[in-house]
Scaffold this motif. Structure first.
Motif, PDB file in Angstrom:
ATOM      1  N   UNK A 199       0.847  -1.199   0.000  1.00 20.90           N
ATOM      2  CA  UNK A 199       0.000   0.000   0.000  1.00 20.90           C
ATOM      3  C   UNK A 199       0.877   1.241   0.000  1.00 20.90           C
ATOM      4  N   UNK A 200       0.519   2.208  -0.811  1.00 21.44           N
ATOM      5  CA  UNK A 200       1.153   3.527  -0.785  1.00 21.44           C
ATOM      6  C   UNK A 200       0.210   4.486  -0.065  1.00 21.44           C
ATOM      7  N   UNK A 201       0.757   5.206   0.912  1.00 24.76           N
ATOM      8  CA  UNK A 201      -0.033   6.249   1.580  1.00 24.76           C
ATOM      9  C   UNK A 201       0.707   7.564   1.385  1.00 24.76           C
ATOM     10  N   UNK A 202       0.146   8.456   0.581  1.00 22.58           N
ATOM     11  CA  UNK A 202       0.791   9.756   0.399  1.00 22.58           C
ATOM     12  C   UNK A 202       0.439  10.658   1.594  1.00 22.58           C
ATOM     13  N   UNK A 203       1.360  11.520   1.950  1.00 24.80           N
ATOM     14  CA  UNK A 203       1.152  12.330   3.151  1.00 24.80           C
ATOM     15  C   UNK A 203       1.133  11.448   4.388  1.00 24.80           C
ATOM     16  N   UNK A 204       1.840  10.334   4.326  1.00 23.56           N
ATOM     17  CA  UNK A 204       1.809   9.354   5.424  1.00 23.56           C
ATOM     18  C   UNK A 204       2.635   9.757   6.629  1.00 23.56           C
ATOM     19  N   UNK A 205       3.269  10.923   6.582  1.00 25.93           N
ATOM     20  CA  UNK A 205       4.096  11.346   7.706  1.00 25.93           C
ATOM     21  C   UNK A 205       3.336  12.072   8.795  1.00 25.93           C
ATOM     22  N   UNK A 206       2.056  12.326   8.599  1.00 28.58           N
ATOM     23  CA  UNK A 206       1.349  13.174   9.559  1.00 28.58           C
ATOM     24  C   UNK A 206      -0.132  12.807   9.613  1.00 28.58           C
ATOM     25  N   UNK A 220       5.416   4.691   2.975  1.00 31.06           N
ATOM     26  CA  UNK A 220       5.001   5.943   3.614  1.00 31.06           C
ATOM     27  C   UNK A 220       5.666   7.079   2.837  1.00 31.06           C
ATOM     28  N   UNK A 221       4.864   7.827   2.120  1.00 31.13           N
ATOM     29  CA  UNK A 221       5.375   8.800   1.137  1.00 31.13           C
ATOM     30  C   UNK A 221       5.017  10.194   1.628  1.00 31.13           C
ATOM     31  N   UNK A 222       6.024  11.022   1.824  1.00 32.34           N
ATOM     32  CA  UNK A 222       5.737  12.377   2.327  1.00 32.34           C
ATOM     33  C   UNK A 222       6.801  13.346   1.836  1.00 32.34           C
ATOM     34  N   UNK A 223       6.432  14.601   1.743  1.00 33.14           N
ATOM     35  CA  UNK A 223       7.400  15.657   1.447  1.00 33.14           C
ATOM     36  C   UNK A 223       8.415  15.760   2.568  1.00 33.14           C
ATOM     37  N   UNK A 224       7.956  15.473   3.765  1.00 29.68           N
ATOM     38  CA  UNK A 224       8.786  15.594   4.966  1.00 29.68           C
ATOM     39  C   UNK A 224       9.381  14.218   5.310  1.00 29.68           C
ATOM     40  N   UNK A 225      10.654  14.061   4.972  1.00 32.49           N
ATOM     41  CA  UNK A 225      11.302  12.754   5.143  1.00 32.49           C
ATOM     42  C   UNK A 225      11.393  12.306   6.591  1.00 32.49           C
TER      43      UNK A 225
END
Ligand code: NAP
Length: 246
Positions: free
Chosen positions: A8-15, A34-39
């Motif tokens: 599963x890919x979850x974009x914005x998964x950091x928050x 877990x895909x996010x702009x914020x590593x």
């Protein structure tokens, strides 16, 4: 609800909502990108998932930029396998009077909130078509259901997400792929806390007298990603504590 063996890919998964969805889908058995702009934030979510004995990897990049999407997906497929569950959650918000919205602000809003899910879906759906099974969950917004003063660029981008959901559902219904959307209403996340919304006052006047929790969203996401939801597609499942009823 077993997603064992699936990625599963979850974009914005950091928050916020994305993090809760990532943790829950991992509990359901999926390996999570877990895909996010914020590593750093994405890595924190991965630590939470691994601490429960489940599998995840962090990917840092813009989920609305076709180049970044293409290069990150190469890594995800090599490291975790084909993507069979996509949660298009990454988004930004904005509170600006209609006449003050600049073309640049409108373009950014539509790019991240609407074109991002569009490009992400185009990029991963070949994996789902090959498997004859896929789940796409788009996170829209209750502001698209009700309209929202001072948020025309935001609410119209999310209205597009609902329309995107319906059209994708129609196009892929006979290929084992379901596409649904969840409009959150008033979920306690860093996005909401960073907004001009007064959390306590709004909670006090809401039907359930509380804000939603990211876990409330994760439960709905988990259901829509499961086999149990296989006959549900093109739908809007509000998670809003009764704030929007129709
Ligand atoms: P959040 O706490 O701000 O989390 C969003 C995450 O997405 C952040 O980590 C953010 O990174 C990341 N992100 C933003 N743009 C991105 C991009 N282009 N590529 C990759 N990652 C990106 O927000 P949330 O409240 O959990 O919201 C999640 C979704 O629910 C959003 O689509 C939002 O519009 C929707 N929603 C939320 C509510 C609510 O009540 N909370 C209500 C309606 C709709 P940065 O922090 O680095 O930007």
């Amino acid at each position: 609800m077993s997603l064992k063996g699936k990625t599963a890919v979850v974009t914005g998964g950091g928050s916020g909502i994305g993090r809760a969805c990532a943790v829950q889908l991992a509990r359901d058995g999926a390996a999570i990108a877990v895909w996010d702009l914020n590593g750093d934030a994405a890595a924190e979510t991965v630590s939470l998932i691994e601490a429960e004995g489940n599998k995840a990897k962090a990917y840092t990049g813009d989920a609305s930029a076709p180049d970044s999407i293409a290069s990150i997906l190469v890594r995800i497929r090599a490291e975790l396998g084909p993507v069979l569950v996509l949660v298009n959650n990454a988004g930004i918000t904005g509170f600006v009077a209609f006449l003050d919205i600049t073309p640049e602000a409108l373009e950014r809003m539509y790019r991240i909130n609407l074109m991002g899910p569009f490009f992400m879906t185009q990029a991963v759906i070949s994996d789902m078509l090959a498997a004859g099974w896929g789940r796409i969950v788009n996170i829209s917004s209750s502001s698209a259901q009700t309209g929202a003063k001072g948020m025309t660029h935001y609410s119209s981008s999310k209205g597009g997400v609902i329309a995107l959901t319906k059209s994708l559902a129609a196009e892929f219904a006979d290929r084992g792929i379901t596409v649904n959307n969840i409009p959150p209403g008033f979920i306690d996340t860093p996005m909401l806390r960073g907004s001009p919304v007064n959390l306590d006052a709004t909670a006090a006047t809401s039907p359930m007298k509380r804000a939603g929790r990211p876990e409330d969203m994760a439960a709905a996401c988990s259901f829509l990603a499961s086999d149990a939801a296989g006959y549900i597609t093109g739908q809007t499942l509000g998670v809003n504590g009764g704030r929007v009823i129709y």
